[in-house]
Design an enzyme around this catalytic site. Structure first.
Site, short mmCIF file in Angstrom:
data_model
loop_
_atom_site.label_atom_id
_atom_site.label_comp_id
_atom_site.label_asym_id
_atom_site.label_seq_id
_atom_site.Cartn_x
_atom_site.Cartn_y
_atom_site.Cartn_z
N LEU A 118 0.88 -1.16 0.00
CA LEU A 118 0.00 0.00 0.00
C LEU A 118 0.91 1.21 0.00
CD1 LEU A 118 -3.18 0.61 2.09
CD2 LEU A 118 -1.50 2.40 1.80
N GLY A 126 -0.82 12.82 3.24
CA GLY A 126 -1.37 13.74 4.24
C GLY A 126 -2.83 14.10 3.99
N GLY A 130 -4.24 7.01 2.27
CA GLY A 130 -3.81 5.69 2.73
C GLY A 130 -4.93 4.97 3.47
N TYR A 164 -1.29 0.64 10.59
CA TYR A 164 -2.23 -0.47 10.61
C TYR A 164 -2.82 -0.67 12.01
CZ TYR A 164 -0.69 -1.43 5.91
OH TYR A 164 -0.41 -1.31 4.58
#
Length: 188
Positions: A118, A126, A130, A164
């Protein structure tokens, strides 16, 4: 030809409810499509040489061989703003935390979806892209007709592991850079 995803909007947050306020979802107009030959990969620059090289040089071979599927976030000019890859995987039952493993059938492993890579282009970092890409990957995994217990990821560094973990992934006790998220725990 790639088509826009019918999954969540790129404003979707996958954070646990207690963290939703601290998560910034992307408000930019991106669409997600399966990578195809029409997408220009040459200008993509996430700041991570391995992730950039993979997109430019390796992903089409892996896709053609059905080793992975690559999805790209495209801006209004069809520039690749980010990408992720998904592949099938399994998690050994013995590597899961004991309190989770004891609730699962006694198979040697459970099916999973691997989020292999990813990355977000530096120009678009920013903006919450993501997290939005992660939300799309989770949504695709949940909607799949092929069963999977969890999404698993091998974080490339501590910063990625924190990303994560922020989104609810659980660290495997046997490998601190491998995290997983039971798909049943993802808000629908």
């Amino acid at each position: 030809a790639g088509t826009a995803a019918s999954g969540p909007s790129l404003e979707t947050c996958v954070c646990p409810a207690s963290q939703t306020a601290s998560c910034r979802a992307s408000k930019a107009p991106f669409r997600i499509a399966l990578l195809n030959a029409e997408h220009d990969r040459s200008a993509f620059n996430s700041g991570s040489k391995p992730l950039d090289s993979y997109l430019r040089q390796q992903v089409t071979q892996d896709s053609r061989r059905r080793i992975t599927a690559c999805f790209v976030a495209l801006d209004t000019d069809n520039r690749i703003a980010g990408y992720y890859t998904l592949a099938s995987a399994s998690l050994p039952l013995s590597e899961l935390p004991a309190d989770i493993g004891k609730k699962l059938p006694r198979y040697p492993s459970v099916p999973a979806v691997r989020l292999g890579r990813l990355a977000v282009d530096q120009y678009f970092q920013g903006q919450g892209l993501g997290g939005a890409l992660l939300a799309d990957a989770l949504d695709r995994s949940i909607r799949s007709e092929i069963a999977a217990y969890a999404m698993v990821v091998n974080a490339k560094d501590d910063r990625a592991a924190m990303f994560y973990h922020h989104h609810g992934f659980i660290i495997l006790p046997t490998a601190k850079m491998t995290l997983f998220l039971p798909l049943a725990s993802v808000p629908k």
